[in-house]
Design a protein around this motif. Sequence first.
Motif, PDB file in Angstrom:
ATOM      1  N   THR A  69       0.841  -1.202   0.000  1.00 52.56           N
ATOM      2  CA  THR A  69       0.000   0.000   0.000  1.00 52.56           C
ATOM      3  C   THR A  69       0.873   1.247   0.000  1.00 52.56           C
ATOM      4  O   THR A  69       1.990   1.241   0.533  1.00 52.56           O
ATOM      5  CB  THR A  69      -0.948   0.026   1.215  1.00 52.56           C
ATOM      6  OG1 THR A  69      -1.855   1.124   1.085  1.00 52.56           O
ATOM      7  CG2 THR A  69      -0.178   0.153   2.523  1.00 52.56           C
ATOM      8  N   CYS A  71       0.878   5.599   0.825  1.00 51.10           N
ATOM      9  CA  CYS A  71       0.216   6.510   1.753  1.00 51.10           C
ATOM     10  C   CYS A  71       0.909   7.868   1.731  1.00 51.10           C
ATOM     11  O   CYS A  71       2.029   8.004   1.222  1.00 51.10           O
ATOM     12  CB  CYS A  71       0.209   5.948   3.170  1.00 51.10           C
ATOM     13  SG  CYS A  71       1.869   5.737   3.890  1.00 51.10           S
ATOM     14  N   ASP A  75       0.677   9.871   7.121  1.00 50.16           N
ATOM     15  CA  ASP A  75      -0.125   8.698   7.489  1.00 50.16           C
ATOM     16  C   ASP A  75       0.716   7.432   7.630  1.00 50.16           C
ATOM     17  O   ASP A  75       0.162   6.329   7.765  1.00 50.16           O
ATOM     18  CB  ASP A  75      -1.207   8.456   6.435  1.00 50.16           C
ATOM     19  CG  ASP A  75      -2.220   9.586   6.361  1.00 50.16           C
ATOM     20  OD1 ASP A  75      -2.503  10.177   7.413  1.00 50.16           O
ATOM     21  OD2 ASP A  75      -2.708   9.876   5.246  1.00 50.16           O
ATOM     22  N   THR A  79      -0.528   3.704   8.732  1.00 51.67           N
ATOM     23  CA  THR A  79      -0.466   2.634   7.734  1.00 51.67           C
ATOM     24  C   THR A  79       0.306   1.431   8.264  1.00 51.67           C
ATOM     25  O   THR A  79      -0.101   0.280   8.052  1.00 51.67           O
ATOM     26  CB  THR A  79       0.187   3.155   6.448  1.00 51.67           C
ATOM     27  OG1 THR A  79      -0.580   4.252   5.943  1.00 51.67           O
ATOM     28  CG2 THR A  79       0.265   2.072   5.386  1.00 51.67           C
TER      29      THR A  79
END
Length: 390
Positions: A69, A71, A75, A79
């Motif tokens: 992922t 981010c 964040d 995360t």
Amino acid sequence: MERKNFKLYNGITVVTSGLNQQTSVSVTVNVGHVNEPKLGLAALFEQVLLKQSCGIQAVYGGTITTYFTGCDVQDLDLTLRKLANLMKTPHFNPDLIKMTADDIVAHTRDLAPLPKRQMKLLYKHTAFRDARKVWDSDVYINAINGYGMNDLYEFAAKYLTGKNMVVAINCPDYTDEELRNMAEKYFGEIPAGRKHKVINDIYTGGFDRIASKGSYRQVMMGWDVSNLSNVAEANVLMSMLSGRLERSFIGKDVDVEVKIAGYYGMRTLRVAVTSHDGEDVNEFIDIICANVNRLRTTLASDRRMETSRNRAMAEKLFIFSQPQDRAVEIAWQVLGRGQMYDINERINATWQVNASDVKEIAETIFSKPLTCVVYADDGVYSYKEIKAKL
């Protein structure tokens, strides 16, 4: 920021970097559809896991699975916590499992008749017959529909452990020490478990064919490169082969691909030629074999070497400029080979490759057992005839 490796007390390898401005995090687990304890359980587990958190992608690699992922930098802490919680405390319930199984079944039935899908499956099952994996859609679907909560919890307990994980964090705004502390904070409580062996001796090669029902034609030819050590030379060879095949097929409406195909945690150098106009697959094979033989028997010109080195370097840099590709490559190397190569050393080595190196590595690669699968009518060369052309 240069890439750094750290080892947490529970065995997790943490890789930190700041190679570009995009912040990203991945967790790679040393399990996939090859070393899964039951048919289809890894796929079901992965999809159930992904439904518990948004914004995460799964990348499959046979004996590894990467959860990735991106981010915003502000964040990153959140995360890391989200990914760690997914690994530490996955939640399973019958309704979620049933919904996920239904989705996998529908997807499997949709893909089953597609020629490209059939050929990829045929290629890997032909190349790696010793894996003893049998692809049967009905058997697979029945297995997926038969799993429950206990199966998934047992799977998590066995494989979501420290010695089977690589955490990769890319963020130029934090120091290595800060990233290590954050990883320790969120991932340090995961049980160490034991590392599961990576399968590395199942390549066989071989030949198979799917009878064409229309104008689609394809040939795939491949050779095992899983344990190749002089990879810079192989990268230049692939660039040279790709360029020569493009020129050899001028005037033909075909797609040509030269790539490293990763199956079962292994790697093959795979050449694929595809046509939608019913062209002669034997001609495709003749062209591929002629170019392979040229690599094995003839020294490339200085001009060709320069072009191929530049192309190989650009391709490697492109991979490492893509956060997801870079994370998967790093984790595959750490879990499969024990350590990650230095990208700067690889690039520098590429510049040193000469024509004799390419000829030598061509002999090494193309003397290995051939995998050849075709999607065509009758009249295709036999496996013996193809090997004779090489």
